[in-house]
Write a protein that holds these residues in place. Structure first.
Motif, mmCIF file in Angstrom:
data_model
loop_
_atom_site.group_PDB
_atom_site.id
_atom_site.type_symbol
_atom_site.label_atom_id
_atom_site.label_comp_id
_atom_site.label_asym_id
_atom_site.label_seq_id
_atom_site.Cartn_x
_atom_site.Cartn_y
_atom_site.Cartn_z
ATOM 1 N N GLY A 180 15.128 -8.782 -13.678
ATOM 2 C CA GLY A 180 14.172 -9.333 -13.115
ATOM 3 C C GLY A 180 12.777 -8.608 -13.458
ATOM 4 O O GLY A 180 11.819 -9.020 -13.167
ATOM 5 N N ALA A 211 5.053 -14.497 -18.245
ATOM 6 C CA ALA A 211 5.902 -13.363 -17.796
ATOM 7 C C ALA A 211 7.371 -13.393 -18.949
ATOM 8 O O ALA A 211 8.032 -14.400 -18.699
ATOM 9 C CB ALA A 211 6.402 -13.217 -16.562
ATOM 10 N N ILE A 217 9.506 -7.181 -15.080
ATOM 11 C CA ILE A 217 8.664 -7.831 -16.143
ATOM 12 C C ILE A 217 8.855 -6.633 -17.607
ATOM 13 O O ILE A 217 8.587 -5.461 -17.313
ATOM 14 C CB ILE A 217 7.014 -7.634 -15.577
ATOM 15 C CG1 ILE A 217 6.876 -8.626 -14.418
ATOM 16 C CG2 ILE A 217 6.345 -8.188 -16.764
ATOM 17 C CD1 ILE A 217 7.186 -10.127 -14.666
ATOM 18 N N THR A 238 10.864 -11.676 -18.513
ATOM 19 C CA THR A 238 11.491 -10.888 -17.712
ATOM 20 C C THR A 238 13.099 -10.507 -18.252
ATOM 21 O O THR A 238 13.619 -11.417 -18.993
ATOM 22 C CB THR A 238 11.864 -11.508 -16.266
ATOM 23 O OG1 THR A 238 12.533 -12.741 -16.409
ATOM 24 C CG2 THR A 238 10.571 -11.778 -15.614
ATOM 25 N N TYR A 280 3.929 -9.725 -20.883
ATOM 26 C CA TYR A 280 3.063 -11.135 -20.247
ATOM 27 C C TYR A 280 2.011 -11.149 -21.577
ATOM 28 O O TYR A 280 1.797 -10.603 -22.317
ATOM 29 C CB TYR A 280 2.452 -10.513 -19.121
ATOM 30 C CG TYR A 280 1.697 -9.288 -19.052
ATOM 31 C CD1 TYR A 280 0.441 -9.391 -19.518
ATOM 32 C CD2 TYR A 280 2.268 -8.089 -18.767
ATOM 33 C CE1 TYR A 280 -0.564 -8.047 -19.696
ATOM 34 C CE2 TYR A 280 1.626 -6.803 -19.099
ATOM 35 C CZ TYR A 280 0.329 -7.025 -19.368
ATOM 36 O OH TYR A 280 -0.416 -5.831 -19.431
ATOM 37 N N ASP A 317 3.813 -10.911 -9.636
ATOM 38 C CA ASP A 317 4.296 -9.935 -10.632
ATOM 39 C C ASP A 317 2.993 -8.897 -10.958
ATOM 40 O O ASP A 317 3.359 -8.147 -11.729
ATOM 41 C CB ASP A 317 4.323 -11.052 -11.637
ATOM 42 C CG ASP A 317 5.449 -11.908 -11.868
ATOM 43 O OD1 ASP A 317 6.651 -11.622 -11.413
ATOM 44 O OD2 ASP A 317 5.404 -13.057 -12.468
ATOM 45 N N PRO A 322 14.615 -11.714 -23.367
ATOM 46 C CA PRO A 322 14.010 -12.088 -21.897
ATOM 47 C C PRO A 322 14.073 -13.405 -21.637
ATOM 48 O O PRO A 322 14.040 -14.171 -22.424
ATOM 49 C CB PRO A 322 12.673 -11.518 -22.213
ATOM 50 C CG PRO A 322 12.337 -11.664 -23.720
ATOM 51 C CD PRO A 322 13.809 -11.400 -24.437
ATOM 52 N N GLN A 373 3.549 -4.947 -11.450
ATOM 53 C CA GLN A 373 4.369 -4.871 -12.629
ATOM 54 C C GLN A 373 3.391 -4.734 -13.725
ATOM 55 O O GLN A 373 3.247 -4.177 -14.713
ATOM 56 C CB GLN A 373 5.686 -5.571 -12.816
ATOM 57 C CG GLN A 373 6.537 -5.089 -11.807
ATOM 58 C CD GLN A 373 8.036 -6.063 -12.087
ATOM 59 O OE1 GLN A 373 8.583 -5.586 -12.909
ATOM 60 N NE2 GLN A 373 8.203 -6.968 -11.287
#
Length: 173
Positions: free
Chosen positions: A58, A52, A60, A54, A63, A18, A9, A21
């Motif tokens: 893109g 985050a 998520i 990703t 986190y 964000d 990621p 998500q």
């Protein structure tokens, strides 16, 4: 047959955009999830580091929420989407967090469910050590939390720079 993992990621700052998500992952991950207001509050703190992870699309994948209190960084939330676990995403987010906290000898702390051996193993691999318990910390079932620290001493394998530290992971029970 070879199984290929998704590409590693990208780690970036978490944004307000964000949060839909993030809330979806939070609700799938925890019996007592954080509210939207809790995330908004943490994102609004100028001294915090909210990250985050990703994927290539893109979306998520995970986190991390970390707030600074005086001289200590408190990692308050680390979560990875259930369908992306075991891809070392949490390790990548936390490693990135440690780099972003650009200060000499930073001190990090967190709480983790005593029964969450996978998370305890992850944190231990990153230099955290158990240093105490918060009895009945988790509201959903009254489970104890292990208080873990990552400090210059824990990186050397001791608890010497943590006042009143007792390693609950080495105690019986």
């Amino acid at each position: 047959m070879t199984t290929t993992l998704p590409a590693p990621p990208t780690i970036r700052r978490l944004t307000y955009a964000d949060l839909p998500q993030v809330i979806a992952i939070e609700r799938r991950s925890y019996p007592t999830p954080w509210s939207l207001a809790m995330f908004v509050l943490e994102l609004s703190k100028p001294s915090g580091v909210c990250l985050a992870a990703t994927g290539e699309d893109g979306a998520i994948a995970g986190y991390t929420i970390c707030s600074r209190y005086d001289t200590v960084w408190h990692i308050m939330n680390v979560s990875v989407s259930p369908d992306r676990r075991r891809e070392r995403i949490a390790t990548k987010m936390l490693t990135d967090l440690f780099v972003r906290v650009d200060e000499p000898d930073p001190r990090f702390t967190l709480e983790v469910r005593r029964s969450n051996q996978g998370a305890i193993d992850l944190y231990t691999s990153l230099g955290f050590r158990g240093a105490g318990l918060r009895r009945r910390y988790y509201q959903d079932n009254g489970e104890d939390a292990v208080i873990m620290w990552r400090t210059p001493a824990t990186l050397r394998g001791t608890l010497d720079d943590i006042p009143n530290a007792v390693d609950p992971l080495r105690q019986a029970g």
